[in-house]
Motif scaffolding. Structure first.
Motif, PDB file in Angstrom:
ATOM      1  N   ASP A  85       0.883  -1.160   0.000  1.00  0.00           N
ATOM      2  CA  ASP A  85       0.000   0.000   0.000  1.00  0.00           C
ATOM      3  C   ASP A  85       0.920   1.208   0.000  1.00  0.00           C
ATOM      4  OD1 ASP A  85      -2.015   1.837   0.259  1.00  0.00           O
ATOM      5  OD2 ASP A  85      -2.622   1.228   2.277  1.00  0.00           O
ATOM      6  N   GLY A  86       1.294   1.663  -1.195  1.00  0.00           N
ATOM      7  CA  GLY A  86       2.319   2.693  -1.311  1.00  0.00           C
ATOM      8  C   GLY A  86       3.643   2.098  -0.880  1.00  0.00           C
ATOM      9  N   MET A  87       4.250   2.648   0.153  1.00  0.00           N
ATOM     10  CA  MET A  87       5.527   2.133   0.662  1.00  0.00           C
ATOM     11  C   MET A  87       5.335   1.241   1.899  1.00  0.00           C
ATOM     12  SD  MET A  87       7.751   3.240  -1.435  1.00  0.00           S
ATOM     13  CE  MET A  87       9.275   2.946  -0.572  1.00  0.00           C
ATOM     14  N   VAL A  88       4.073   0.911   2.214  1.00  0.00           N
ATOM     15  CA  VAL A  88       3.780   0.119   3.404  1.00  0.00           C
ATOM     16  C   VAL A  88       3.361  -1.295   3.010  1.00  0.00           C
ATOM     17  CG1 VAL A  88       2.304  -0.055   5.455  1.00  0.00           C
ATOM     18  CG2 VAL A  88       3.053   2.188   4.644  1.00  0.00           C
ATOM     19  N   MET A  89       4.058  -2.275   3.577  1.00  0.00           N
ATOM     20  CA  MET A  89       3.700  -3.661   3.345  1.00  0.00           C
ATOM     21  C   MET A  89       2.578  -4.028   4.303  1.00  0.00           C
ATOM     22  SD  MET A  89       5.969  -7.137   3.645  1.00  0.00           S
ATOM     23  CE  MET A  89       6.094  -7.074   5.425  1.00  0.00           C
ATOM     24  N   ARG A  90       1.513  -4.592   3.756  1.00  0.00           N
ATOM     25  CA  ARG A  90       0.387  -5.001   4.583  1.00  0.00           C
ATOM     26  C   ARG A  90       0.209  -6.515   4.447  1.00  0.00           C
ATOM     27  NH1 ARG A  90      -1.517  -0.533   6.748  1.00  0.00           N
ATOM     28  NH2 ARG A  90      -1.663   1.329   5.485  1.00  0.00           N
ATOM     29  N   MET A  91       0.236  -7.181   5.603  1.00  0.00           N
ATOM     30  CA  MET A  91       0.045  -8.613   5.627  1.00  0.00           C
ATOM     31  C   MET A  91      -1.231  -8.896   6.401  1.00  0.00           C
ATOM     32  SD  MET A  91       2.844 -11.527   6.607  1.00  0.00           S
ATOM     33  CE  MET A  91       4.125 -10.330   6.494  1.00  0.00           C
ATOM     34  N   ARG A  92      -2.027  -9.841   5.882  1.00  0.00           N
ATOM     35  CA  ARG A  92      -3.219 -10.213   6.623  1.00  0.00           C
ATOM     36  C   ARG A  92      -3.473 -11.706   6.479  1.00  0.00           C
ATOM     37  NH1 ARG A  92      -8.237 -10.639   3.845  1.00  0.00           N
ATOM     38  NH2 ARG A  92      -8.016 -10.127   1.663  1.00  0.00           N
TER      39      ARG A  92
END
Length: 170
Positions: A85-92
């Protein structure tokens, strides 16, 4: 000496044919009904978490789903997805991984993966471990996971570069 050579001639022929046969690298490592699990592997680790990857092909006419995975190497094993998400890694965590009929789904670096949480020991290159995959309709199957670098995994998948998730593995 000629006796030794003649004993291994059939083995040598088999190995040459296996290497030259198109698609030989795509043989399923495990098969459960219409589901084919290809090349389960995990990266070497230094910490208490790791990730496992594989490709599943549903050759059948009915959808299925991966509900969970279990491995003795970690007390907590989850199906995860990773997005940027842009420069943010999102893990779910996913409660299930859909396996549509006639489709191939890849668990590969940078996307879907099996998260191994609380590893009892680091995953060491060259080792293997057992993992059980539990499916909604097909049941469960044990697979052997090879601990290897992404480069080794790419080489093991030679011929599979057209499969989803295999071309851009890093």
């Amino acid at each position: 000496r000629s006796r030794f050579v003649s004993l291994f001639r059939p083995l040598r022929l088999f190995l040459v044919l296996a290497l030259l046969t198109p698609g030989a690298a795509l043989a399923a490592d495990a098969k459960l009904g219409a589901l084919e699990i290809h090349h389960p592997w995990a990266r070497p680790t230094t910490g208490s978490t790791g990730a496992a990857y594989f490709t599943i092909t549903n050759t059948g006419t009915a959808d299925d789903a991966l509900l969970r995975a279990e491995a003795a190497v970690a007390p907590k094993v989850q199906i995860h997805t990773m997005t940027m998400d842009g420069m943010v890694m999102r893990m779910r965590e996913l409660d299930r991984l859909a396996l549509p009929a006639g489709q191939t789904v890849a668990a590969a670096p940078g996307g879907i993966h099996i998260m191994l949480i609380g590893l009892k020991a680091p995953l060491v290159r060259g080792d293997t471990f057992s993992m059980t995959l539990v499916f909604e309709k097909a049941g469960s199957v044990d697979v052997t996971v090879d601990v290897q670098t992404p480069e080794e995994a790419r080489k093991s998948q030679s011929g599979a570069s057209d499969m989803p998730g295999m071309k851009d593995m890093h």
